[in-house]
Scaffold this motif. Sequence first.
Motif, PDB file in Angstrom:
ATOM      1  N   VAL A 160       0.860  -1.186   0.000  1.00  0.00           N
ATOM      2  CA  VAL A 160       0.000   0.000   0.000  1.00  0.00           C
ATOM      3  C   VAL A 160       0.894   1.232   0.000  1.00  0.00           C
ATOM      4  N   ARG A 161       0.614   2.172  -0.885  1.00  0.00           N
ATOM      5  CA  ARG A 161       1.418   3.393  -0.887  1.00  0.00           C
ATOM      6  C   ARG A 161       1.078   4.260   0.328  1.00  0.00           C
ATOM      7  N   ARG A 162      -0.199   4.515   0.538  1.00  0.00           N
ATOM      8  CA  ARG A 162      -0.577   5.410   1.636  1.00  0.00           C
ATOM      9  C   ARG A 162      -2.048   5.192   1.982  1.00  0.00           C
ATOM     10  N   TYR A 163      -2.376   5.247   3.272  1.00  0.00           N
ATOM     11  CA  TYR A 163      -3.771   5.359   3.684  1.00  0.00           C
ATOM     12  C   TYR A 163      -3.879   6.224   4.917  1.00  0.00           C
ATOM     13  N   SER A 164      -5.051   6.839   5.080  1.00  0.00           N
ATOM     14  CA  SER A 164      -5.339   7.664   6.249  1.00  0.00           C
ATOM     15  C   SER A 164      -6.829   7.607   6.528  1.00  0.00           C
ATOM     16  N   PRO A 165      -7.245   7.861   7.789  1.00  0.00           N
ATOM     17  CA  PRO A 165      -8.645   7.632   8.180  1.00  0.00           C
ATOM     18  C   PRO A 165      -9.570   8.805   7.874  1.00  0.00           C
ATOM     19  N   TYR A 166     -10.833   8.464   7.651  1.00  0.00           N
ATOM     20  CA  TYR A 166     -11.893   9.432   7.363  1.00  0.00           C
ATOM     21  C   TYR A 166     -12.709   9.761   8.610  1.00  0.00           C
ATOM     22  N   GLN A 167     -13.044   8.745   9.414  1.00  0.00           N
ATOM     23  CA  GLN A 167     -13.955   8.942  10.537  1.00  0.00           C
ATOM     24  C   GLN A 167     -13.363   8.377  11.818  1.00  0.00           C
ATOM     25  N   ASP A 168     -13.362   9.186  12.873  1.00  0.00           N
ATOM     26  CA  ASP A 168     -12.990   8.766  14.231  1.00  0.00           C
ATOM     27  C   ASP A 168     -11.585   8.171  14.304  1.00  0.00           C
ATOM     28  N   ASN A 169     -10.681   8.653  13.474  1.00  0.00           N
ATOM     29  CA  ASN A 169      -9.289   8.186  13.441  1.00  0.00           C
ATOM     30  C   ASN A 169      -9.177   6.699  13.123  1.00  0.00           C
ATOM     31  N   LEU A 170     -10.235   6.107  12.586  1.00  0.00           N
ATOM     32  CA  LEU A 170     -10.284   4.682  12.273  1.00  0.00           C
ATOM     33  C   LEU A 170     -10.071   4.476  10.783  1.00  0.00           C
ATOM     34  N   LEU A 182      -7.785  -9.229   9.722  1.00  0.00           N
ATOM     35  CA  LEU A 182      -7.301  -7.979   9.133  1.00  0.00           C
ATOM     36  C   LEU A 182      -5.825  -8.188   8.796  1.00  0.00           C
ATOM     37  N   ARG A 183      -5.481  -8.049   7.528  1.00  0.00           N
ATOM     38  CA  ARG A 183      -4.103  -8.335   7.109  1.00  0.00           C
ATOM     39  C   ARG A 183      -3.578  -7.213   6.238  1.00  0.00           C
ATOM     40  N   ILE A 184      -2.396  -6.718   6.619  1.00  0.00           N
ATOM     41  CA  ILE A 184      -1.677  -5.726   5.831  1.00  0.00           C
ATOM     42  C   ILE A 184      -0.360  -6.355   5.406  1.00  0.00           C
ATOM     43  N   SER A 185      -0.083  -6.397   4.112  1.00  0.00           N
ATOM     44  CA  SER A 185       1.149  -6.991   3.599  1.00  0.00           C
ATOM     45  C   SER A 185       1.877  -5.990   2.715  1.00  0.00           C
ATOM     46  N   GLY A 186       3.127  -6.332   2.381  1.00  0.00           N
ATOM     47  CA  GLY A 186       3.895  -5.495   1.475  1.00  0.00           C
ATOM     48  C   GLY A 186       5.047  -4.812   2.172  1.00  0.00           C
ATOM     49  N   ALA A 187       5.448  -3.650   1.649  1.00  0.00           N
ATOM     50  CA  ALA A 187       6.597  -2.933   2.191  1.00  0.00           C
ATOM     51  C   ALA A 187       6.493  -1.457   1.833  1.00  0.00           C
ATOM     52  N   TRP A 188       7.202  -0.649   2.615  1.00  0.00           N
ATOM     53  CA  TRP A 188       7.363   0.776   2.354  1.00  0.00           C
ATOM     54  C   TRP A 188       6.034   1.535   2.324  1.00  0.00           C
ATOM     55  N   SER A 189       5.092   1.170   3.169  1.00  0.00           N
ATOM     56  CA  SER A 189       3.839   1.920   3.246  1.00  0.00           C
ATOM     57  C   SER A 189       3.994   3.113   4.194  1.00  0.00           C
ATOM     58  N   ASP A 190       3.181   4.134   3.976  1.00  0.00           N
ATOM     59  CA  ASP A 190       3.196   5.346   4.796  1.00  0.00           C
ATOM     60  C   ASP A 190       1.744   5.597   5.189  1.00  0.00           C
ATOM     61  N   THR A 191       1.385   5.279   6.417  1.00  0.00           N
ATOM     62  CA  THR A 191      -0.026   5.136   6.751  1.00  0.00           C
ATOM     63  C   THR A 191      -0.374   5.784   8.085  1.00  0.00           C
ATOM     64  N   TRP A 192      -1.670   6.040   8.253  1.00  0.00           N
ATOM     65  CA  TRP A 192      -2.203   6.678   9.454  1.00  0.00           C
ATOM     66  C   TRP A 192      -3.456   5.940   9.921  1.00  0.00           C
ATOM     67  N   GLY A 193      -3.710   5.952  11.229  1.00  0.00           N
ATOM     68  CA  GLY A 193      -4.995   5.526  11.746  1.00  0.00           C
ATOM     69  C   GLY A 193      -4.990   4.213  12.501  1.00  0.00           C
ATOM     70  N   ILE A 194      -6.165   3.877  13.024  1.00  0.00           N
ATOM     71  CA  ILE A 194      -6.377   2.690  13.856  1.00  0.00           C
ATOM     72  C   ILE A 194      -6.782   1.509  12.979  1.00  0.00           C
ATOM     73  N   LEU A 195      -6.173   0.355  13.259  1.00  0.00           N
ATOM     74  CA  LEU A 195      -6.586  -0.915  12.664  1.00  0.00           C
ATOM     75  C   LEU A 195      -7.221  -1.735  13.778  1.00  0.00           C
ATOM     76  N   TYR A 196      -8.461  -2.218  13.569  1.00  0.00           N
ATOM     77  CA  TYR A 196      -9.253  -2.803  14.660  1.00  0.00           C
ATOM     78  C   TYR A 196      -9.907  -4.093  14.208  1.00  0.00           C
ATOM     79  N   ALA A 197      -9.566  -5.190  14.886  1.00  0.00           N
ATOM     80  CA  ALA A 197     -10.166  -6.502  14.612  1.00  0.00           C
ATOM     81  C   ALA A 197     -10.496  -7.156  15.956  1.00  0.00           C
ATOM     82  N   PRO A 198     -11.602  -6.781  16.569  1.00  0.00           N
ATOM     83  CA  PRO A 198     -11.871  -7.205  17.951  1.00  0.00           C
ATOM     84  C   PRO A 198     -12.134  -8.683  18.134  1.00  0.00           C
ATOM     85  N   ASN A 199     -12.489  -9.394  17.048  1.00  0.00           N
ATOM     86  CA  ASN A 199     -12.844 -10.816  17.168  1.00  0.00           C
ATOM     87  C   ASN A 199     -11.807 -11.759  16.587  1.00  0.00           C
ATOM     88  N   GLY A 200     -10.785 -11.229  15.942  1.00  0.00           N
ATOM     89  CA  GLY A 200      -9.864 -12.094  15.219  1.00  0.00           C
ATOM     90  C   GLY A 200      -8.434 -11.606  15.254  1.00  0.00           C
TER      91      GLY A 200
END
Length: 248
Positions: A160-170, A182-200
């Motif tokens: 992923v090149r870049r991501y940032s959150p829209y609502q509630d910093n999520l 919830l899986r994030i793979s790859g390299a050299w990403s520049d990202t913002w925000g909360i990643l949330y997987a309460p059940n897994g």
Amino acid sequence: FFAGETDPRDYGIVITGSDHYMDGSIHSNTKIRFTGSHQVVEGDFEYVNGYRIVGSGHEIRGDIIESTVQPYPVDFTWEQFDQGLWDHVVYGDLQISGSDQTLEPGRWRVYGEMRVSGSDFSCHDALFVVDDGIRFTASGHTLDNVTLVSGQEIVFTGAVRRYSPYQDNLFAFALKSGNSALRISGAWSDTWGILYAPNGELNYDGSHHELHHGALIANTIEINGSDGRFCGLGEGGSGQQKSVRLIQ
């Protein structure tokens, strides 16, 4: 980092690799394991049921604390996102294929799955609430001011090149139980925000990732790779300032 799993036989947080830097605190409601070398934690290191640190050069600069089971530090629910007026409604699957594709801004409600295949997809100022899974393949995606909410899994299989959150910093909220919620793979990403997987399980794989003003919050967390920089929601971190957005 926060892991909600309480089974004393399980590791709530497993970090494998080298040279990860965590400008924040770590809490697990069960065990923690570090494997590799030169992992740095600026904040407190809180565990229940024990911990294991294998390798060399690790630094815990806060306190190592035998803690107690704590509730999740956020209280996001499906219902708070699945409400209001929608700008775009898809009855079925939303499938985007090919390189350099985009979607319009706004609030999207998808009564199926969302699948983006092809490189260099971009989108901005959007909320996606999707009944089934959300899956991004290939690489180079840019999601500026976007929040993803899935009743199943959220998976990025490329860089992923870049991501940032829209609502509630999520940025991403996946409700699937079990592995690879919830899986994030790859390299050299520049990202913002909360990643949330309460059940897994939340998997963050690859190298040279930077997560600014964010958090990894899940039932269990597994990090694989090297040279990641994870900066929390407090005063520390090198990311942008937090913003507040009014959602009608």
